[in-house]
Design an enzyme around this catalytic site. Structure first.
Site, PDB file in Angstrom:
ATOM      1  N   HIS A 180     -14.861  26.252  -5.476  1.00  0.00           N
ATOM      2  CA  HIS A 180     -13.529  26.390  -6.050  1.00  0.00           C
ATOM      3  C   HIS A 180     -13.239  27.835  -6.437  1.00  0.00           C
ATOM      4  O   HIS A 180     -12.079  28.249  -6.468  1.00  0.00           O
ATOM      5  CB  HIS A 180     -13.421  25.472  -7.271  1.00  0.00           C
ATOM      6  N   HIS A 199     -15.096  29.616 -14.961  1.00  0.00           N
ATOM      7  CA  HIS A 199     -15.017  29.486 -13.504  1.00  0.00           C
ATOM      8  C   HIS A 199     -15.907  30.532 -12.826  1.00  0.00           C
ATOM      9  O   HIS A 199     -16.674  30.220 -11.912  1.00  0.00           O
ATOM     10  CB  HIS A 199     -13.575  29.659 -13.041  1.00  0.00           C
ATOM     11  N   TRP A 253       0.833  -1.197   0.000  1.00  0.00           N
ATOM     12  CA  TRP A 253       0.000   0.000   0.000  1.00  0.00           C
ATOM     13  C   TRP A 253       0.865   1.243   0.000  1.00  0.00           C
ATOM     14  O   TRP A 253       2.075   1.185   0.225  1.00  0.00           O
ATOM     15  CB  TRP A 253      -1.006   0.000   1.143  1.00  0.00           C
TER      16      TRP A 253
END
Length: 257
Positions: free
Chosen positions: A79, A207, A61
């Site tokens: 965001h 955006h 892992w």
């Protein structure tokens, strides 16, 4: 027979194909580069914890480190400053993670002009041929840009004037955010805005307007060439990061053949 049984049988028979729209995530995955005075996103890194050795004899892992907006990823309203009070990635309703998609193919135009901008009239002409954009679905903007994803410089395509990558005009971004029925925009480029969008008014209109309207973005998609203009069903799988502004995601499309 149930609807889900029908779907399972269609998947098993190949009547419905699963198309992976996700770019492999590695240390070489291209990332957005901002001017040096701003904070920069981290490239993807794996840190091995154990690999069938003294640190863990029976298991392998890793830890990993990356930016939320690295590789194929999901952008949420918070965001951007216009959506700062909107959803984080953990708050996106599960029902919106499975939604229809319209694929608008302008790869030929982008091959001639990497600064090509999608305009409202392009979308209107597409709708005249294929029907309206899907209510509660995605507009996927195919440009052929995924062919460049093997190399940072070719993907960002920047010179002394800045990046040269396709995107949406200001008017089209405003229409998509405020008038269209879709929940988000998906692109093959590093971000939903055009490379030249820092010079638009407003700056970065996808955006600014999409996230301000509570809508989403998908970036660095691949294999849009394998999708029909209409009829695909998109399954998006961002990590449920509490407070996160986005997440790397596995994006799958179910396509009836």
């Amino acid at each position: 027979m149930s609807i889900l049984q029908d779907l399972r049988d269609a998947l098993a028979s190949g009547q419905v194909e699963v198309v992976d729209l996700t770019a492999p995530l590695t240390a070489d995955t291209p990332t957005l580069q901002l001017p040096p005075e701003f904070g920069q996103t981290a490239k993807f890194q794996l840190e091995e914890i154990s690999r069938y050795d003294d640190r863990g004899p029976g298991w392998y892992w890793n830890n990993f480190r990356t930016g939320e907006h690295t590789g194929t990823h999901f952008d949420t309203p918070n965001h951007w400053v216009t959506g700062k009070d909107g959803e984080d990635v953990a708050s996106v309703p599960a029902g919106r993670l499975v939604a229809p998609a319209a694929v608008l193919d302008f790869s030929a135009e982008v091959a001639e002009d990497p600064d090509f901008l999608l305009e409202i009239e392009h979308v209107e002409a597409w709708q005249e041929q294929h029907g309206p954009l899907p209510e509660g679905g995605w507009l996927l903007f195919r440009t052929g840009w995924d062919a460049r994803s093997h190399a940072q410089e070719e993907f960002l395509n920047a010179d002394e004037a800045g990046p040269h990558t396709p995107g949406l005009s200001v008017a089209c971004a405003r229409w998509l955010a405020q008038e269209s029925p879709v929940i988000g925009l998906g692109v093959e480029t590093v971000g939903t805005d055009a490379g030249a969008a820092a010079g638009f008014e407003p700056m970065f209109p996808c955006h600014t307007m999409m996230h301000g309207a509570g809508k989403y973005g998908l970036t660095q998609l691949q294999n849009l060439a394998q999708l029909p203009p209409t009829g695909a069903l998109l399954v998006t799988g961002p990590l449920r990061i509490v407070g996160g502004s986005g997440s790397p995601a596995r994006i799958l499309a179910l396509v009836e053949r």
